[in-house]
Write an enzyme that holds these catalytic residues in place. Sequence first.
Site, PDB file in Angstrom:
ATOM      1  N   LYS A 101       0.467  -1.091  -0.001  1.00  0.00           N
ATOM      2  CA  LYS A 101       0.083   0.146   0.025  1.00  0.00           C
ATOM      3  C   LYS A 101       0.714   1.522  -0.117  1.00  0.00           C
ATOM      4  O   LYS A 101       0.179   1.484  -0.369  1.00  0.00           O
ATOM      5  CB  LYS A 101      -1.106   0.251   0.964  1.00  0.00           C
ATOM      6  CG  LYS A 101      -2.017  -0.902   1.142  1.00  0.00           C
ATOM      7  CD  LYS A 101      -3.544  -0.091   2.129  1.00  0.00           C
ATOM      8  CE  LYS A 101      -3.949  -1.456   2.088  1.00  0.00           C
ATOM      9  NZ  LYS A 101      -4.222  -2.622   1.979  1.00  0.00           N
ATOM     10  N   GLU A 123      -9.947   7.272   4.207  1.00  0.00           N
ATOM     11  CA  GLU A 123     -11.023   6.809   4.899  1.00  0.00           C
ATOM     12  C   GLU A 123      -9.950   5.190   5.218  1.00  0.00           C
ATOM     13  O   GLU A 123      -8.798   4.837   4.863  1.00  0.00           O
ATOM     14  CB  GLU A 123     -12.472   5.934   4.745  1.00  0.00           C
ATOM     15  CG  GLU A 123     -12.022   4.994   3.192  1.00  0.00           C
ATOM     16  CD  GLU A 123     -11.162   5.730   2.353  1.00  0.00           C
ATOM     17  OE1 GLU A 123     -11.320   6.292   1.600  1.00  0.00           O
ATOM     18  OE2 GLU A 123     -10.975   4.669   1.619  1.00  0.00           O
ATOM     19  N   SER A 388       2.086  -9.834  -0.931  1.00  0.00           N
ATOM     20  CA  SER A 388       1.403  -8.225  -1.119  1.00  0.00           C
ATOM     21  C   SER A 388       1.334  -7.753   0.461  1.00  0.00           C
ATOM     22  O   SER A 388       1.456  -6.522   0.638  1.00  0.00           O
ATOM     23  CB  SER A 388      -0.296  -8.179  -1.154  1.00  0.00           C
ATOM     24  OG  SER A 388      -1.087  -8.672  -0.843  1.00  0.00           O
TER      25      SER A 388
HETATM   26  C1  LIG Z   1      -5.200  -4.100   1.425  1.00  0.00           C
HETATM   27  C2  LIG Z   1      -4.151  -5.260   1.499  1.00  0.00           C
HETATM   28  C3  LIG Z   1      -4.763  -5.924   0.327  1.00  0.00           C
HETATM   29  C4  LIG Z   1      -5.868  -6.217  -0.953  1.00  0.00           C
HETATM   30  O1  LIG Z   1      -5.747  -4.448  -1.311  1.00  0.00           O
HETATM   31  P1  LIG Z   1      -6.027  -4.411  -3.476  1.00  0.00           P
HETATM   32  O2  LIG Z   1      -6.302  -2.930  -3.556  1.00  0.00           O
HETATM   33  O3  LIG Z   1      -6.320  -5.553  -3.318  1.00  0.00           O
HETATM   34  O4  LIG Z   1      -4.552  -4.688  -3.045  1.00  0.00           O
HETATM   35  C5  LIG Z   1      -4.071  -6.861  -0.206  1.00  0.00           C
HETATM   36  N1  LIG Z   1      -3.111  -7.560   0.899  1.00  0.00           N
HETATM   37  C6  LIG Z   1      -2.350  -7.495   1.550  1.00  0.00           C
HETATM   38  C7  LIG Z   1      -1.186  -7.295   2.756  1.00  0.00           C
HETATM   39  C8  LIG Z   1      -3.617  -5.258   2.670  1.00  0.00           C
HETATM   40  O5  LIG Z   1      -3.123  -4.698   3.250  1.00  0.00           O
END
Ligand SMILES: *Cc1c(COP(=O)(O)O)cnc(C)c1O
Length: 405
Positions: A101, A123, A388
């Site tokens: 993010k 938000e 992610s």
């Molecule tokens: C917020 C988040 C997501 C989901 O958000 P996307 O916009 O779909 O990428 C996925 N993995 C992690 C670790 C997150 O914090």
Amino acid sequence: MEFNGVNFDTYLKNYPNEEGYFGRYGGAYVSDELKKAMAEITEAYFTICKSAKFINELRRIRRDFQGRPTPISHLERLSNKLGNVQLYVKREDLNHTGAHKLNHCMGEALLAKYMGKKKVIAETGAGQHGVALATAAAYFGLECDIYMGSVDIKKQAPNVARMKILGANVIEVTHGLATLKEAVDAAFDAYAKDYENSIYCIGSVVGPHPFPMMVRDFQSVVGIEAREQFTQMTGELPDAVVACVGGGSNSMGMFSGFLNDPVDIYGVEPLGRGPKLGDHAATLQYGEEGIMHGFNSIMLKDENGDPAPVYSVASGLDYPSSGPEHAFLHTLGRVKYDVVTDDETIDAFFELSRLEGIIPAIESAHAVAYGMKLAKKMGKGSVLICLSGRGDKDMDYIIEKYGIR
Ligand SMILES: *Cc1c(COP(=O)(O)O)cnc(C)c1O
């Protein structure tokens, strides 16, 4: 490469169009007042993304502050256990603050700075986006107002503390169900009243144009790095690329690097407890076209046509819509969207931890679970998974709900 009438050689330049549409999805369904604000952001973004000064500053930040490039790791033990397919993960868990993010938050905050804004507004649900934006605001010396439902504030105490330590104002939203949807509405209202001084920073490839485009572009660093690293490491492209889809930002970043390649691309949605409405958040799998939060996409609706209640074990994936570009790529068939359940996800969470020494975020564990299933199905070849984020935020919950497996 051409696919169903779309030329992917020039895709990223041509999509979205000037009005912010990916095919029929996207757009900016907001008040006239906010339309002006969106036009101002779009213009500033198009100026800035061509400026060498802006690009160089973002590159420097990514290297010196975020710790990029993040590596790719070969999951040797997990691959061996599953068979012959080689699994790899792009390590966004090693990006500063522990997830992807920050890639778009640093971009958005840098844009705010160039536009002369004093404040960033957003938000947050589980608090992940709030923490990333509060980090970016601290770095750039911007004020930061984060709107959060009182229910979430109680549930997410560590992230509330992080935001406060980073200097952000956490503003409690008490009306309605007092969760993410009310927080989005409150943040948009606050922004509409103060758009001269502030900028709204959205948390994924969602919302009105230009956000889905901007967030994709800021996240594309993931796919660009991954493509180069993977080909250096193995001498070829992966056979498949996999990422989880909530709003869709980590996946869009990853996919954008491979759309023009002969690579199968899979977006993984949370099937939660099962296919009954209310038990999952598998938007593209079960949803229909509709407008919410300022954009047209595919969404899960209740019997009145309003956003349906959704569920996932991963709080970062429980959103009743997905970015318009995902809806487009889904309709086109360029990306295949599929699901995994909570149970498959928890298994993958422990497998990756035990066999590879990497504790994934529960969101990311969805992608790992799907990559594992795919490996068994493919029999040979390679799969590159976007990891992610890291799982520190989820450990207490997993231990309490599932125990140690
Ligand atoms: C917020 C988040 C997501 C989901 O958000 P996307 O916009 O779909 O990428 C996925 N993995 C992690 C670790 C997150 O914090």
